[in-house]
Design an enzyme around this catalytic site. Structure first.
Site, PDB file in Angstrom:
ATOM      1  N   CYS A 110      25.470  23.762  29.830  1.00 37.86           N
ATOM      2  CA  CYS A 110      26.744  24.490  29.863  1.00 37.86           C
ATOM      3  C   CYS A 110      27.893  23.556  30.276  1.00 37.86           C
ATOM      4  CB  CYS A 110      26.642  25.714  30.770  1.00 37.86           C
ATOM      5  SG  CYS A 110      27.952  26.928  30.480  1.00 37.86           S
ATOM      6  N   HIS A 203      22.037  28.476  28.642  1.00 41.33           N
ATOM      7  CA  HIS A 203      21.334  28.283  29.914  1.00 41.33           C
ATOM      8  C   HIS A 203      19.826  28.508  29.742  1.00 41.33           C
ATOM      9  CE1 HIS A 203      24.663  27.915  32.867  1.00 41.33           C
ATOM     10  NE2 HIS A 203      25.333  28.617  31.966  1.00 41.33           N
ATOM     11  N   GLU A 205      17.625  27.810  31.793  1.00 40.57           N
ATOM     12  CA  GLU A 205      17.049  28.103  33.107  1.00 40.57           C
ATOM     13  C   GLU A 205      17.351  29.523  33.592  1.00 40.57           C
ATOM     14  OE1 GLU A 205      21.264  27.196  34.299  1.00 40.57           O
ATOM     15  OE2 GLU A 205      19.899  26.767  32.633  1.00 40.57           O
TER      16      GLU A 205
END
Length: 264
Positions: A110, A203, A205
């Protein structure tokens, strides 16, 4: 600096990675996950590795003389603009230029994706279509220049779903970079430079509950309109799950030193 992992590898050598954190922990993430560092460790770390955390957002950076010790680096997302001129962002750009010159493995997530682009000569700015919050299907380009990036998957998928949370985007990739994924909203979802730089706009994660909490906070501080936030949360609930396992494999494959060669 915080260090995670003190278990030696079978060979006696410990692989060491560096987390460059460009965001501060929210109360929700601290309570549920123990901090963003733990979120990244769960997604990217493996047994026998050592991970060092540097909160670059607070001016904490690795010693330039110690960079050679790391096998790879990860740059987190951030509420800050990658094109901003805060001192820590300028210092981060210099660090990333150094890592590129050293051909160290670097993954930017990001904000990290965007600041990598800026540091290495590309252009970033506000997204033409505004905020992207929620699940997004991104398309993988055909005839990937570095197809073994996906070598741990059974086959290269035509698309993958990822969690997005950004209002900035890459406008132009650096010289020598190749765009390897795009979406209806964002032209540069992923880019690579050689076999050592990987930028991902989404993202890999994040979990849906983390994004849901972020959306609430964005609405509460008037960063987005409440109607927009409610719609984003509603879509998040009905749109299934992101392809987190595939993303984790891709990131680990790239970061852990897999040799990547062109398909010819």
């Amino acid at each position: 600096m915080v260090t995670a992992g003190d278990q030696e590898m079978v060979s006696g050598e410990k692989k060491r990675y560096c987390m460059l954190m460009a965001a501060r922990d929210s109360e929700y993430v601290k309570k549920v996950y123990g901090g963003y560092f733990n979120v990244f460790l769960k997604a990217f770390a493996e047994e026998g590795e050592e991970w060092d955390l540097f909160n670059v957002v607070d001016g904490e950076f690795p010693d330039m003389d110690e960079l050679y010790k790391y096998h790879g680096f990860v740059i987190s997302g951030s509420p800050y603009d990658a094109y901003g001129n805060e001192l820590w962002i300028l210092k981060l750009c210099f660090l990333l230029q150094t890592l590129d010159a050293m051909e160290k493995k670097v993954i930017g997530i990001c904000f990290g994706h965007q600041v990598l682009c800026r540091a290495l000569g590309g252009k970033v700015g506000k997204a033409n279509d505004g905020w992207d919050l929620g699940l997004r299907k991104i398309s993988i380009v055909e005839d990937l220049p570095l197809c073994s990036l996906f070598g741990v998957l059974e086959e290269i998928p035509p698309s993958l779903t990822i969690i997005e949370c950004h209002q900035d985007e890459v406008w132009e990739v650096p010289l020598g970079a190749e765009v390897i994924a795009f979406s209806e909203q964002t032209g540069v979802e992923m880019f690579v430079i050689g076999d050592h730089i990987l930028g991902i706009q989404g993202h890999p994660e994040y979990t849906k509950d983390i994004l849901s909490n972020i959306i609430d906070r964005l609405a509460n501080n008037n960063s987005v309109q409440k109607e927009f936030a409610e719609d984003a949360k509603s879509r998040l609930e009905i749109n299934g799950e992101p392809d987190r396992k595939s993303w984790e494999k891709i990131c680990k494959n790239f970061l852990k030193g897999v040799v990547i060669t062109p398909p010819y």
